[in-house]
Design a protein around this motif. Structure first.
Motif, PDB file in Angstrom:
ATOM      1  N   GLY A  79       0.812  -1.207   0.000  1.00 39.59           N
ATOM      2  CA  GLY A  79       0.000   0.000   0.000  1.00 39.59           C
ATOM      3  C   GLY A  79       0.847   1.259   0.000  1.00 39.59           C
ATOM      4  O   GLY A  79       0.561   2.221  -0.727  1.00 39.59           O
ATOM      5  N   ILE A  80       1.905   1.260   0.795  1.00 41.64           N
ATOM      6  CA  ILE A  80       2.771   2.439   0.846  1.00 41.64           C
ATOM      7  C   ILE A  80       3.473   2.636  -0.489  1.00 41.64           C
ATOM      8  O   ILE A  80       3.493   3.746  -1.030  1.00 41.64           O
ATOM      9  CB  ILE A  80       3.787   2.312   2.003  1.00 41.64           C
ATOM     10  CG1 ILE A  80       3.056   2.438   3.339  1.00 41.64           C
ATOM     11  CG2 ILE A  80       4.875   3.376   1.880  1.00 41.64           C
ATOM     12  CD1 ILE A  80       3.906   2.123   4.549  1.00 41.64           C
ATOM     13  N   PHE A  81       4.037   1.557  -1.040  1.00 45.86           N
ATOM     14  CA  PHE A  81       4.725   1.708  -2.323  1.00 45.86           C
ATOM     15  C   PHE A  81       3.731   2.036  -3.451  1.00 45.86           C
ATOM     16  O   PHE A  81       4.072   2.768  -4.376  1.00 45.86           O
ATOM     17  CB  PHE A  81       5.568   0.470  -2.653  1.00 45.86           C
ATOM     18  CG  PHE A  81       6.888   0.493  -1.942  1.00 45.86           C
ATOM     19  CD1 PHE A  81       7.913   1.320  -2.375  1.00 45.86           C
ATOM     20  CD2 PHE A  81       7.105  -0.302  -0.825  1.00 45.86           C
ATOM     21  CE1 PHE A  81       9.125   1.362  -1.713  1.00 45.86           C
ATOM     22  CE2 PHE A  81       8.315  -0.262  -0.149  1.00 45.86           C
ATOM     23  CZ  PHE A  81       9.331   0.574  -0.591  1.00 45.86           C
ATOM     24  N   GLY A  82       2.517   1.554  -3.348  1.00 51.88           N
ATOM     25  CA  GLY A  82       1.489   1.931  -4.315  1.00 51.88           C
ATOM     26  C   GLY A  82       1.178   3.422  -4.233  1.00 51.88           C
ATOM     27  O   GLY A  82       1.003   4.089  -5.253  1.00 51.88           O
ATOM     28  N   ARG A  83       1.136   3.935  -2.998  1.00 46.87           N
ATOM     29  CA  ARG A  83       0.886   5.371  -2.795  1.00 46.87           C
ATOM     30  C   ARG A  83       2.057   6.194  -3.328  1.00 46.87           C
ATOM     31  O   ARG A  83       1.849   7.257  -3.905  1.00 46.87           O
ATOM     32  CB  ARG A  83       0.658   5.642  -1.311  1.00 46.87           C
ATOM     33  CG  ARG A  83       0.035   6.934  -1.031  1.00 46.87           C
ATOM     34  CD  ARG A  83      -1.369   6.959  -1.595  1.00 46.87           C
ATOM     35  NE  ARG A  83      -1.938   8.277  -1.368  1.00 46.87           N
ATOM     36  CZ  ARG A  83      -2.845   8.812  -2.114  1.00 46.87           C
ATOM     37  NH1 ARG A  83      -3.342   8.144  -3.126  1.00 46.87           N
ATOM     38  NH2 ARG A  83      -3.312  10.006  -1.862  1.00 46.87           N
ATOM     39  N   ILE A  84       3.279   5.693  -3.148  1.00 43.58           N
ATOM     40  CA  ILE A  84       4.457   6.393  -3.687  1.00 43.58           C
ATOM     41  C   ILE A  84       4.378   6.428  -5.212  1.00 43.58           C
ATOM     42  O   ILE A  84       4.642   7.452  -5.832  1.00 43.58           O
ATOM     43  CB  ILE A  84       5.767   5.732  -3.202  1.00 43.58           C
ATOM     44  CG1 ILE A  84       5.939   5.953  -1.695  1.00 43.58           C
ATOM     45  CG2 ILE A  84       6.976   6.277  -3.970  1.00 43.58           C
ATOM     46  CD1 ILE A  84       7.059   5.145  -1.058  1.00 43.58           C
ATOM     47  N   GLU A  85       3.987   5.304  -5.811  1.00 48.71           N
ATOM     48  CA  GLU A  85       3.868   5.246  -7.274  1.00 48.71           C
ATOM     49  C   GLU A  85       2.815   6.218  -7.790  1.00 48.71           C
ATOM     50  O   GLU A  85       2.920   6.722  -8.899  1.00 48.71           O
ATOM     51  CB  GLU A  85       3.538   3.822  -7.731  1.00 48.71           C
ATOM     52  CG  GLU A  85       4.692   2.854  -7.641  1.00 48.71           C
ATOM     53  CD  GLU A  85       5.879   3.249  -8.515  1.00 48.71           C
ATOM     54  OE1 GLU A  85       5.678   3.654  -9.679  1.00 48.71           O
ATOM     55  OE2 GLU A  85       7.009   3.165  -8.011  1.00 48.71           O
TER      56      GLU A  85
ATOM     57  N   ILE B  78       5.003  12.973   2.051  1.00 48.37           N
ATOM     58  CA  ILE B  78       4.778  12.373   3.366  1.00 48.37           C
ATOM     59  C   ILE B  78       3.320  12.547   3.786  1.00 48.37           C
ATOM     60  O   ILE B  78       2.701  11.621   4.320  1.00 48.37           O
ATOM     61  CB  ILE B  78       5.753  12.965   4.409  1.00 48.37           C
ATOM     62  CG1 ILE B  78       7.182  12.477   4.102  1.00 48.37           C
ATOM     63  CG2 ILE B  78       5.354  12.584   5.824  1.00 48.37           C
ATOM     64  CD1 ILE B  78       8.270  13.136   4.906  1.00 48.37           C
ATOM     65  N   LYS B  79       2.750  13.713   3.525  1.00 44.76           N
ATOM     66  CA  LYS B  79       1.334  13.949   3.867  1.00 44.76           C
ATOM     67  C   LYS B  79       0.426  12.980   3.122  1.00 44.76           C
ATOM     68  O   LYS B  79      -0.510  12.423   3.700  1.00 44.76           O
ATOM     69  CB  LYS B  79       0.944  15.387   3.539  1.00 44.76           C
ATOM     70  CG  LYS B  79       1.472  16.402   4.517  1.00 44.76           C
ATOM     71  CD  LYS B  79       1.082  17.809   4.092  1.00 44.76           C
ATOM     72  CE  LYS B  79       1.786  18.832   4.961  1.00 44.76           C
ATOM     73  NZ  LYS B  79       1.601  20.203   4.465  1.00 44.76           N
ATOM     74  N   LEU B  80       0.701  12.769   1.837  1.00 46.75           N
ATOM     75  CA  LEU B  80      -0.127  11.842   1.056  1.00 46.75           C
ATOM     76  C   LEU B  80       0.003  10.405   1.558  1.00 46.75           C
ATOM     77  O   LEU B  80      -0.975   9.665   1.645  1.00 46.75           O
ATOM     78  CB  LEU B  80       0.237  11.937  -0.426  1.00 46.75           C
ATOM     79  CG  LEU B  80      -0.173  13.245  -1.116  1.00 46.75           C
ATOM     80  CD1 LEU B  80       0.479  13.359  -2.489  1.00 46.75           C
ATOM     81  CD2 LEU B  80      -1.689  13.307  -1.235  1.00 46.75           C
ATOM     82  N   ILE B  81       1.212  10.015   1.899  1.00 49.13           N
ATOM     83  CA  ILE B  81       1.431   8.648   2.407  1.00 49.13           C
ATOM     84  C   ILE B  81       0.767   8.495   3.772  1.00 49.13           C
ATOM     85  O   ILE B  81       0.113   7.482   4.043  1.00 49.13           O
ATOM     86  CB  ILE B  81       2.937   8.318   2.459  1.00 49.13           C
ATOM     87  CG1 ILE B  81       3.500   8.261   1.031  1.00 49.13           C
ATOM     88  CG2 ILE B  81       3.183   7.008   3.195  1.00 49.13           C
ATOM     89  CD1 ILE B  81       5.011   8.223   0.956  1.00 49.13           C
ATOM     90  N   ARG B  82       0.909   9.507   4.619  1.00 47.05           N
ATOM     91  CA  ARG B  82       0.263   9.457   5.939  1.00 47.05           C
ATOM     92  C   ARG B  82      -1.251   9.393   5.803  1.00 47.05           C
ATOM     93  O   ARG B  82      -1.912   8.721   6.586  1.00 47.05           O
ATOM     94  CB  ARG B  82       0.664  10.663   6.774  1.00 47.05           C
ATOM     95  CG  ARG B  82       1.999  10.516   7.423  1.00 47.05           C
ATOM     96  CD  ARG B  82       2.231  11.630   8.429  1.00 47.05           C
ATOM     97  NE  ARG B  82       3.557  11.491   9.000  1.00 47.05           N
ATOM     98  CZ  ARG B  82       4.313  12.474   9.402  1.00 47.05           C
ATOM     99  NH1 ARG B  82       3.889  13.731   9.286  1.00 47.05           N
ATOM    100  NH2 ARG B  82       5.498  12.263   9.914  1.00 47.05           N
ATOM    101  N   SER B  83      -1.796  10.122   4.835  1.00 44.61           N
ATOM    102  CA  SER B  83      -3.250  10.074   4.669  1.00 44.61           C
ATOM    103  C   SER B  83      -3.677   8.665   4.291  1.00 44.61           C
ATOM    104  O   SER B  83      -4.724   8.191   4.720  1.00 44.61           O
ATOM    105  CB  SER B  83      -3.699  11.074   3.600  1.00 44.61           C
ATOM    106  OG  SER B  83      -3.323  10.674   2.312  1.00 44.61           O
ATOM    107  N   TYR B  84      -2.865   7.960   3.500  1.00 44.94           N
ATOM    108  CA  TYR B  84      -3.147   6.569   3.168  1.00 44.94           C
ATOM    109  C   TYR B  84      -3.138   5.716   4.426  1.00 44.94           C
ATOM    110  O   TYR B  84      -4.033   4.916   4.678  1.00 44.94           O
ATOM    111  CB  TYR B  84      -2.133   6.029   2.159  1.00 44.94           C
ATOM    112  CG  TYR B  84      -2.173   4.530   2.043  1.00 44.94           C
ATOM    113  CD1 TYR B  84      -3.173   3.890   1.320  1.00 44.94           C
ATOM    114  CD2 TYR B  84      -1.221   3.731   2.680  1.00 44.94           C
ATOM    115  CE1 TYR B  84      -3.232   2.515   1.246  1.00 44.94           C
ATOM    116  CE2 TYR B  84      -1.276   2.363   2.617  1.00 44.94           C
ATOM    117  CZ  TYR B  84      -2.276   1.748   1.907  1.00 44.94           C
ATOM    118  OH  TYR B  84      -2.339   0.393   1.837  1.00 44.94           O
ATOM    119  N   LEU B  85      -2.109   5.911   5.258  1.00 42.18           N
ATOM    120  CA  LEU B  85      -1.999   5.124   6.490  1.00 42.18           C
ATOM    121  C   LEU B  85      -3.148   5.427   7.443  1.00 42.18           C
ATOM    122  O   LEU B  85      -3.678   4.533   8.085  1.00 42.18           O
ATOM    123  CB  LEU B  85      -0.658   5.410   7.181  1.00 42.18           C
ATOM    124  CG  LEU B  85       0.589   4.927   6.455  1.00 42.18           C
ATOM    125  CD1 LEU B  85       1.833   5.399   7.167  1.00 42.18           C
ATOM    126  CD2 LEU B  85       0.581   3.416   6.328  1.00 42.18           C
ATOM    127  N   GLY B  86      -3.541   6.688   7.507  1.00 41.68           N
ATOM    128  CA  GLY B  86      -4.665   7.067   8.373  1.00 41.68           C
ATOM    129  C   GLY B  86      -5.968   6.456   7.925  1.00 41.68           C
ATOM    130  O   GLY B  86      -6.793   6.065   8.745  1.00 41.68           O
TER     131      GLY B  86
END
Length: 182
Positions: free
Chosen positions: A123-129, A171-179
């Motif tokens: 999920g994190i690497f998908g969000r990075i992509e 980082i904000k976009l990745i954190r929003s995914y994690l949240g």
């Protein structure tokens, strides 16, 4: 402060020990060996090592009793055991076999933990992509290739502030995914 009868008896035994009295040494040994062993075993949990350490403490007491001014025999013995265990642990050297065993230990004990980890990583690497191309490039240079913000700015011919902003946005976009996943 009252001196207990045990401490008075220990003081008498120490005085006799300093005179080379083997019976005083044996009395100290008999009085404290079991308690010291139990204490050592609670810390280290290896019978042979604990026995060796207790023996070393008593050998040291016998050989060097004239060199020490011991106020509290019980405290001295327990502190000696603790220090010798600490020294033993500090001096442990790993053999190649130990390293092979450590390296072969599987990271996850429960398959569900591995599955959760892989899903999170994916999920994190998908969000990075999914990041905008420039943001993704800057983020990967920073976090995966360990470039400093200044190095990235020079490499891409942009300001350091732009680099910081792009990393912050990523980082904000990745954190929003994690949240959203929790």
């Amino acid at each position: 402060m009252k001196i207990s009868s045990s401490n008075r008896k220990d003081s008498r035994l120490l005085k006799q020990l300093q005179k080379g009295n083997k019976e005083a040494f044996n009395a100290i040994f008999e009085k404290y060996w079991d308690r010291l062993y139990i204490y050592a075993f609670k810390i280290y949990n290896d019978e042979n090592i604990c026995e060796d350490i207790i023996q070393e403490v008593f050998i040291n007491l016998w050989e060097n009793n004239k060199n020490y001014q011991i106020e509290n025999l019980e405290a001295y013995l327990f502190r000696s055991v603790k220090n010798r265990i600490a020294n033993h642990i500090r001096d442990l050297k790993f053999t190649e076999l130990h390293e092979e065993v450590i390296n072969s230990i599987y990271l996850f004990n429960i398959p569900s933990e591995e599955l959760e980890y892989n899903e999170l990583k994916s999920g994190i690497f998908g969000r990075i992509e999914a990041l905008p191309p420039r943001c993704k490039q800057i983020f990967l240079l920073s976090r995966c290739e360990n470039y400093t913000n200044l190095e990235i700015a020079e490499l891409l011919k942009i300001s350091k502030r732009t680099v910081e902003t792009q990393i912050s946005n990523a980082i904000k976009l990745i954190r929003s995914y994690l949240g959203n996943e929790n």
